[in-house]
Design a protein around this motif. Structure first.
Motif, short mmCIF file in Angstrom:
data_model
loop_
_atom_site.label_atom_id
_atom_site.label_comp_id
_atom_site.label_asym_id
_atom_site.label_seq_id
_atom_site.Cartn_x
_atom_site.Cartn_y
_atom_site.Cartn_z
N HIS A 134 8.69 -23.89 -11.70
CA HIS A 134 8.74 -25.26 -12.22
C HIS A 134 7.98 -25.34 -13.55
N PRO A 135 8.35 -26.31 -14.39
CA PRO A 135 7.54 -26.56 -15.59
C PRO A 135 6.14 -27.01 -15.15
N PHE A 136 5.14 -26.66 -15.94
CA PHE A 136 3.76 -27.03 -15.60
C PHE A 136 3.11 -27.70 -16.80
N CYS A 137 2.55 -28.89 -16.56
CA CYS A 137 1.90 -29.66 -17.62
C CYS A 137 0.41 -29.78 -17.35
N ASN A 138 -0.37 -29.94 -18.43
CA ASN A 138 -1.80 -30.15 -18.27
C ASN A 138 -2.07 -31.63 -17.97
N GLN A 139 -3.34 -32.00 -17.93
CA GLN A 139 -3.72 -33.37 -17.56
C GLN A 139 -3.22 -34.41 -18.55
N GLU A 140 -2.97 -33.99 -19.78
CA GLU A 140 -2.48 -34.92 -20.80
C GLU A 140 -0.95 -35.02 -20.80
N GLY A 141 -0.30 -34.29 -19.91
CA GLY A 141 1.15 -34.32 -19.83
C GLY A 141 1.84 -33.35 -20.78
N GLU A 142 1.08 -32.50 -21.42
CA GLU A 142 1.62 -31.51 -22.35
C GLU A 142 2.12 -30.29 -21.58
N LEU A 143 3.35 -29.88 -21.84
CA LEU A 143 3.92 -28.70 -21.18
C LEU A 143 3.18 -27.46 -21.65
N ILE A 144 2.54 -26.75 -20.72
CA ILE A 144 1.79 -25.56 -21.10
C ILE A 144 2.37 -24.27 -20.54
N GLY A 145 3.35 -24.37 -19.63
CA GLY A 145 3.94 -23.16 -19.07
C GLY A 145 4.69 -23.44 -17.78
N THR A 146 4.53 -22.53 -16.83
CA THR A 146 5.24 -22.65 -15.56
C THR A 146 4.28 -22.45 -14.39
N ILE A 147 4.68 -23.01 -13.26
CA ILE A 147 3.99 -22.78 -12.00
C ILE A 147 5.04 -22.26 -11.03
N ALA A 148 4.67 -21.25 -10.26
CA ALA A 148 5.62 -20.65 -9.33
C ALA A 148 5.02 -20.50 -7.94
N GLN A 149 5.88 -20.64 -6.97
CA GLN A 149 5.53 -20.39 -5.57
C GLN A 149 6.51 -19.38 -5.03
N ALA A 150 6.01 -18.43 -4.25
CA ALA A 150 6.88 -17.43 -3.62
C ALA A 150 6.89 -17.65 -2.11
N ARG A 151 8.09 -17.55 -1.54
CA ARG A 151 8.25 -17.67 -0.09
C ARG A 151 9.09 -16.50 0.39
N GLN A 152 8.66 -15.89 1.47
CA GLN A 152 9.45 -14.79 2.01
C GLN A 152 10.77 -15.35 2.52
N CYS A 153 11.83 -14.69 2.15
CA CYS A 153 13.16 -15.11 2.58
C CYS A 153 13.40 -14.57 3.98
N GLN A 154 13.55 -15.45 4.92
CA GLN A 154 13.76 -15.07 6.31
C GLN A 154 15.25 -15.02 6.61
N PHE A 155 15.77 -13.82 6.69
CA PHE A 155 17.17 -13.68 7.06
C PHE A 155 17.28 -13.74 8.58
N PHE A 156 18.37 -14.23 9.03
CA PHE A 156 18.56 -14.33 10.47
C PHE A 156 19.97 -13.90 10.82
N SER A 157 20.15 -13.60 12.06
CA SER A 157 21.45 -13.19 12.56
C SER A 157 22.07 -14.38 13.30
N PRO A 158 23.40 -14.54 13.20
CA PRO A 158 24.04 -15.60 13.98
C PRO A 158 23.78 -15.43 15.47
N TRP A 159 23.48 -14.21 15.90
CA TRP A 159 23.20 -13.96 17.31
C TRP A 159 21.91 -14.66 17.76
N ASP A 160 21.03 -14.99 16.80
CA ASP A 160 19.80 -15.69 17.13
C ASP A 160 20.06 -17.07 17.72
N TYR A 161 21.25 -17.64 17.44
CA TYR A 161 21.56 -19.00 17.89
C TYR A 161 22.51 -19.05 19.06
N ILE A 162 22.84 -17.91 19.59
CA ILE A 162 23.74 -17.87 20.75
C ILE A 162 22.94 -17.79 22.03
#
Length: 134
Positions: free
Chosen positions: A106-134
């Protein structure tokens, strides 16, 4: 693990430092301003290695080619001031195990609202099998 705290609100640093998901904040040139402990573990940054004002390719030279693709996406986020989600499969963590992560940038702004760069969050992608729901 942050530098230039004048650009980053202390409450944000406090929040991210205690957050379980990996986060980082980078400037417009894709240099790190802040990286929480979870992100340093995900990227397997050795303890004590300074990250402030450095690019990922400077911290981990073996990721130089990988970094260029991410940098292009960050430039797009900054230019269009809109978020992007990336599915990145790489050798993450101390085990350097091949695994997929979703990076929300995402865009990242300082306290004055000035765009200074980016902020990122990482989440592990959880793959699943359709068999998990049977």
């Amino acid at each position: 693990m942050h530098s230039n705290p004048k650009k980053i609100c202390p409450q944000i640093i406090y929040y991210l430092s205690h957050h379980p998901h990996p986060h980082h904040i980078r400037d417009k040139a894709s240099r790190y301003l802040y990286m929480n402990h979870a992100m340093s573990e995900l990227l397997n940054v050795p303890t004590g290695v300074p990250i402030e004002r450095k690019r990922l390719s400077e911290i981990k030279p073996e990721w130089a080619g990988f970094f260029e693709g991410i940098k292009k996406q960050e430039e797009r986020v900054i230019q269009k001031q809109t978020a992007v989600s990336l599915l990145i499969t790489a050798h993450f963590g101390k085990e350097t195990r091949l695994q997929p992560y979703i990076f929300d940038i995402h865009p990242f702004c300082n306290q004055e609202g000035e765009l200074i760069g980016t902020i990122a969050q990482a989440r592990q992608c959880q793959f699943f099998s359709p068999w998990d729901y049977i």
